[in-house]
Structure formats: C-alpha cells, structure tokens
Design a protein around this motif. Sequence first.
Motif, short mmCIF file in Angstrom:
data_model
loop_
_atom_site.label_atom_id
_atom_site.label_comp_id
_atom_site.label_asym_id
_atom_site.label_seq_id
_atom_site.Cartn_x
_atom_site.Cartn_y
_atom_site.Cartn_z
N UNK A 123 0.69 -1.02 -0.02
CA UNK A 123 0.09 0.04 -0.29
C UNK A 123 0.77 1.22 0.00
N UNK A 124 0.27 2.23 -0.31
CA UNK A 124 0.89 3.63 -0.57
C UNK A 124 0.23 4.24 0.63
N UNK A 125 1.00 4.61 1.75
CA UNK A 125 0.52 5.48 2.94
C UNK A 125 0.83 7.06 2.76
N UNK A 126 -0.22 7.93 2.88
CA UNK A 126 0.03 9.25 3.24
C UNK A 126 -0.03 9.41 4.85
N UNK A 127 1.00 9.70 5.41
CA UNK A 127 1.19 9.63 6.86
C UNK A 127 1.57 10.83 7.34
N UNK A 128 1.13 11.18 8.71
CA UNK A 128 1.53 12.52 9.32
C UNK A 128 1.62 12.18 10.68
N UNK A 129 2.89 12.22 11.25
CA UNK A 129 3.12 12.11 12.70
C UNK A 129 2.73 13.38 13.39
N UNK A 130 2.50 13.19 14.51
CA UNK A 130 1.93 14.44 15.30
C UNK A 130 3.08 15.53 15.42
#
Length: 295
Positions: A133-140
């Motif tokens: 999968x391709x994730x678009x991820x944002x840590x806090x």
Amino acid sequence: MTKTEKHIWLIDTIYRAKKISLKDISARWRDYAGLNNDEELARATFNRWKDDIYLQFGIIIACERAGGYRYYIENPEVIENNTLNKWMLDTIATGNLISDNTALSDRILVNRIPSGNEHLKSIIGAMKTCSRVMLTYRRFDRESHRFPMDPYCLKLFENRWYVLGKNNRGQTKIYGLDRIQEVNALDERFEMPDDFDAERFFAPFFGIVTGERAERIVLRAYNVHRHYMASLPLHDSQRLIEDAGEYADFELTVAPTYDLVMKLLSFGTMIEVLEPEPLRNTMRGWISELHEMYK
C-alpha cells in the motif's frame, strides 16, 4: 439486521445459555427481534445459520439429544482462546443490544475516539491479498509524507487502531490509523515472512511501543486495587505472587516501555514498582518532574 448480526446473536445466545432448546432460542429471538406473534424460528433457518456460523467462524453448534434436544457450542475454545473472535463477538453482541435500546441513548454513554476506522477496510483488503500500500502519513510532530508499506497485522490499543508493516527502508514499524491521511493499494505483491507471528511479535510488550527486551517486573497493588489488578491483568504474563490483604504482589515478564510506564503512572499511589531498580528509577524521574510542575 444484517446476516452477520443474526449469526452473532445466535452464537451469543447459545454460548451464554450453555445448553438451550430450539423452542427457547425461538422465544428469545421473538423478544430480541420484537416479533409480535408466536411464529417460531424455522428449523431450516436455524440450520442455515448454524452452517454459516461454522463456515465463517469455525464455531460448531452441536445438539445433545439425551434429555431433550438442546444445542450447545461444541468447541468453545474457538471463542475463548481466540482474542479476535472473542472481541468481535462481544463487540457486535454489545452493539446489537445497544442498537435495540436506542431509547436509552441519553443514559448509555460512550467516548468518541479517533480510531481511523475509515482506513480499516483498505488495509484489511491489502492484508488479505498481500498487496503493498501507499500511505500518506502525518506524525504529530512532523509534516505528512508518502511511502509504500507491506501491511503485516493490525492491533487495537487504547481505543486506537495501529498497523504494523515493513516500510520502504526495510524497517518493521507501527503506524496509527488516525494519523493516516490516505491509503491506496498498489499493483504490487509482497511475501509475508515465514516466521512472522503477530501474537508472538507483541507478546513481550504492553501496548504498541516495541524494541526493548522483556524482563521480570514486580508490582505491588495496594488495598482494593489488588482486586482490579487480579480481575483485569496488565499483561498475559501477569501472575499473583502473594496477597497479604493490604496489598498484593504481581509478577510480569514484559518490556519496560514508554507505554508501560505511562500506564503505571496513571495508577498513582495504588501501584508501586518493586523490581527492577532501573524501572523504579524511571518512575522516580517522572514523579519528580510532575512534582516540580505542580509545586
């Protein structure tokens, strides 16, 4: 009511009753479904549900003929020893019960949680087909970024869903679904490691923070909290060492991670870490900082 909800209702009814006749099942079904007639649950319908339950959950509903035809769960260990099955059955059964009593909505209180449920379907689908999968991820604490990942397993902790997988750097890491902004299945397959076992991977840890080695930890629970500790263990490895009345000592074999420390701090003076000394020192450090903050 969906087919799955009906199946869950039947499993829950038989499991709780231990042994029950089809007549009594029918009576409870009429009460539950709000049917205002004496129509029984058709035997053909019951048999169909019974077969579907075996195919979906692996749960065998058997019949005891001695002393009257009564139905029971032949292999209750499939429910009791499978944490996913038990959680799913309990959750859906509770949901069915509450949905049938919405008139009490102002008297049944739940927390709103940022669980990231909207991404569960995509990730589970990718896990079933071993699709990258391709994730678009944002840590806090960082800007969002995109990267491919091989989803290995899902874990629910403190009302949040997490996915464990291998990223494009070859790191096996865990990601919170509530911090995923977008997930897309790629036209690429990955191979699950032959030696990967999700339960074994998380067994040494409390929560989702990993990386440290498990060690022997001894906790003392004071007064009434010793009963809470006994009824809801912190970890699968927990065992009672001694109950002295005013306190009880428990032993755990678990990694002293950040998640564990935060949990222990949440108990305040009801729990004391006796061993090991480095963990006691960690607790002292946090308590000292809290004391300085609130002076």
